[in-house]
Design an enzyme around this catalytic site. Structure first.
Site, mmCIF file in Angstrom:
data_model
loop_
_atom_site.group_PDB
_atom_site.id
_atom_site.type_symbol
_atom_site.label_atom_id
_atom_site.label_comp_id
_atom_site.label_asym_id
_atom_site.label_seq_id
_atom_site.Cartn_x
_atom_site.Cartn_y
_atom_site.Cartn_z
ATOM 1 N N HIS A 1 -12.113 -21.061 30.989
ATOM 2 C CA HIS A 1 -10.700 -20.925 31.550
ATOM 3 C C HIS A 1 -10.182 -19.523 31.051
ATOM 4 O O HIS A 1 -10.886 -18.535 30.338
ATOM 5 C CB HIS A 1 -9.759 -22.079 31.191
ATOM 6 C CG HIS A 1 -9.550 -22.195 29.844
ATOM 7 N ND1 HIS A 1 -9.065 -21.482 28.879
ATOM 8 C CD2 HIS A 1 -10.124 -23.475 28.938
ATOM 9 C CE1 HIS A 1 -9.007 -22.013 27.565
ATOM 10 N NE2 HIS A 1 -9.575 -23.147 27.728
ATOM 11 N N ARG B 1 -14.088 -33.293 17.128
ATOM 12 C CA ARG B 1 -14.813 -33.263 18.112
ATOM 13 C C ARG B 1 -15.488 -34.348 18.510
ATOM 14 O O ARG B 1 -16.304 -34.856 17.620
ATOM 15 C CB ARG B 1 -15.487 -31.900 18.477
ATOM 16 C CG ARG B 1 -14.603 -30.754 18.503
ATOM 17 C CD ARG B 1 -15.204 -29.384 18.853
ATOM 18 N NE ARG B 1 -14.778 -28.250 18.631
ATOM 19 C CZ ARG B 1 -14.177 -27.562 19.638
ATOM 20 N NH1 ARG B 1 -14.123 -28.104 20.808
ATOM 21 N NH2 ARG B 1 -13.162 -26.409 19.545
ATOM 22 N N GLN C 1 -22.033 -20.193 11.907
ATOM 23 C CA GLN C 1 -21.585 -18.870 12.677
ATOM 24 C C GLN C 1 -21.998 -17.618 11.754
ATOM 25 O O GLN C 1 -22.292 -16.536 12.240
ATOM 26 C CB GLN C 1 -19.997 -18.917 12.993
ATOM 27 C CG GLN C 1 -19.594 -17.972 13.693
ATOM 28 C CD GLN C 1 -18.082 -17.989 14.248
ATOM 29 O OE1 GLN C 1 -17.784 -19.173 14.601
ATOM 30 N NE2 GLN C 1 -17.468 -17.067 14.454
ATOM 31 N N LYS D 1 -1.733 -21.956 29.982
ATOM 32 C CA LYS D 1 -1.261 -23.490 29.897
ATOM 33 C C LYS D 1 -0.283 -23.364 31.113
ATOM 34 O O LYS D 1 0.671 -22.729 31.183
ATOM 35 C CB LYS D 1 -0.522 -23.910 28.786
ATOM 36 C CG LYS D 1 -1.589 -24.292 27.635
ATOM 37 C CD LYS D 1 -2.947 -24.884 28.008
ATOM 38 C CE LYS D 1 -3.782 -25.056 26.638
ATOM 39 N NZ LYS D 1 -5.041 -25.744 26.813
#
Length: 418
Positions: A45, A86, A170, A231
């Site tokens: 997005h 998550r 990471q 948003k």
């Protein structure tokens, strides 16, 4: 102008690990750099787009961007920006999402030699648990990891060991890319600072303090009213045209507040400083023309969806504003009327009064329908109808798929022919 100076002018730098060193590096050579994205969904997005716009700027300045799709880390879950654990995805879902993200990245960055997509599953999946603990876990202090904002913010509600180790994974990504691809810079959002610095620290521990590895983060983008950018009342604005149509995407940008539009021109377009300054002046002197918003919508929609999508979005916008909808094709109607009240109707011809009341429920009564028709308030497919004995043929326009009704200047209704 040096790329770092350009990013500063655009307000696109939050933190750097070594500002002077990075500026010198980018002035003297073509740098390989990367930004990662986990396949938590099959589309980005516009919030995701921000760091990749920065990556694109480096590409246009002659540097080599790498996109790391997190097939490995995506199976774990980044705790950054999350206040709860998550839900783990299946590997089948991860693979599906990877395919969608890869397609979007190729569209944004092209398929030339000066761009690469890699997947961290390719190297993380080869690590055994013992290798992970001996070769990497030993190099990370739990005390330091606990002090990283991404972890510290989760301590009260709890964080699993799985997500706790995300910053190590990471860091391994950065080390692997530094060694295998000579990648020297990682960029990311402001919430990635702790993960990025963990990576530079790991490289310096294993490759020496003189190793040229750098990190750069982008500020959290806020709107003038203090709310988070991207948003909307309708939810996320997606890059996938099936989730957010190019017309909706275009409308999002053209409707931006005067107080925000110049900032977004700097962040999301590749216009020159002089062009943006000129548009900033129009916001002050002729805000009613909304020239800056129109240019913003053109540039970002063109970058994400292509020039044809811009033309299509502008056609729909003009048609809805003027009421001349007969110029639209079926695909443009599908986009432009997505949020308009609608109903399914049969393909049979019918008297207009009965059709408006019984078939579509657009009018509440036959008396009201006759009154609106006689007063010239009803348009069918852009044409005014004043005859109460007129007949509606649902197959007469738009490939026989739609009938567009308008009452007055703004009240639209879409009948879908089944």
């Amino acid at each position: 102008m040096n790329i770092i100076d350009d990013l500063k002018w655009r307000g696109a730098i939050n933190q750097q690990t070594d500002e002077a060193g990075l500026k010198e590096l980018t002035e003297n050579k073509s740098v390989s750099l990367y930004c990662g994205i986990d396949p938590t969904g099959d589309s980005m997005h516009i919030g995701h787009l921000i760091p990749f716009m920065i990556l694109k700027r480096f590409q246009l300045a002659g540097h080599h961007p790498y996109v790391v799709v997190g097939g490995g880390t995506g199976a774990i879950g980044d705790p950054s920006g999350k206040n709860s654990e998550r839900v783990l995805q299946t590997m089948a879902q991860v693979k599906h999402n990877e395919a969608g993200l890869n397609a979007q990245m190729h569209k944004l960055f092209g398929s030339d030699e000066n761009f690469s997509i890699v997947n961290n599953y390719d190297w993380l999946s080869k690590l055994s648990l013992l290798d992970f603990l001996r070769d990497y876990g030993k190099l990370f202090s739990v005390n330091t990891m606990l002090n990283k904002e991404v972890v510290a913010s989760r301590l009260e509600v709890g964080i699993s060991y799985t997500e706790f180790t995300y910053q190590i994974l990471q860091s391994i990504d950065f080390l692997h890319l530094y060694r295998a691809e000579h990648v020297q810079l990682q960029i990311g959002g402001a919430d990635q600072w702790g993960n990025i610095t963990a990576g530079t620290d790991l490289i310096h521990r294993l490759e020496g303090n003189e190793a040229k590895a750098y990190g750069l983060t982008i500020p959290l983008l806020l709107k003038a009213d203090g709310t988070k950018f991207g948003k909307t009342a309708g939810g996320a604005v997606w890059l996938n045209p099936e989730k957010t149509s190019p017309y909706e995407f275009y409308q999002f940008w053209i409707n931006q507040d005067d107080r925000d539009v110049v900032k977004y021109l700097k962040y999301f377009t590749f216009l020159s400083h002089d062009e943006i300054d000129a548009l900033a002046e129009t916001v002050k002197t002729a805000p009613e023309k909304r020239e800056a918003q129109r240019r913003l919508a053109e540039e970002v929609t063109g970058f994400v969806h292509g020039k044809d999508a811009v033309v299509e979005a502008e056609n729909i916008t003009k048609a809805l504003f003027t009421g001349e909808v007969q110029s639209l094709n079926a695909d443009e109607i599908e986009q432009g009327f997505k949020g308009v009240p609608s109903a399914d109707v049969s393909a049979e011809t019918q008297n207009i009064v009965l059709w408006l009341v019984d078939a579509t429920k657009f009018e509440g009564s036959r008396r009201q329908a006759r009154e609106d028709i006689k007063n010239g308030a009803i348009r069918i497919n852009g044409e005014k109808v004043t005859d109460v004995d007129a007949v509606i043929d649902p197959k007469a326009a738009f490939d026989g798929k739609f009938v567009i009704v308008r009452r007055g200047k703004k009240k639209y209704f879409l009948a879908r022919v089944r």
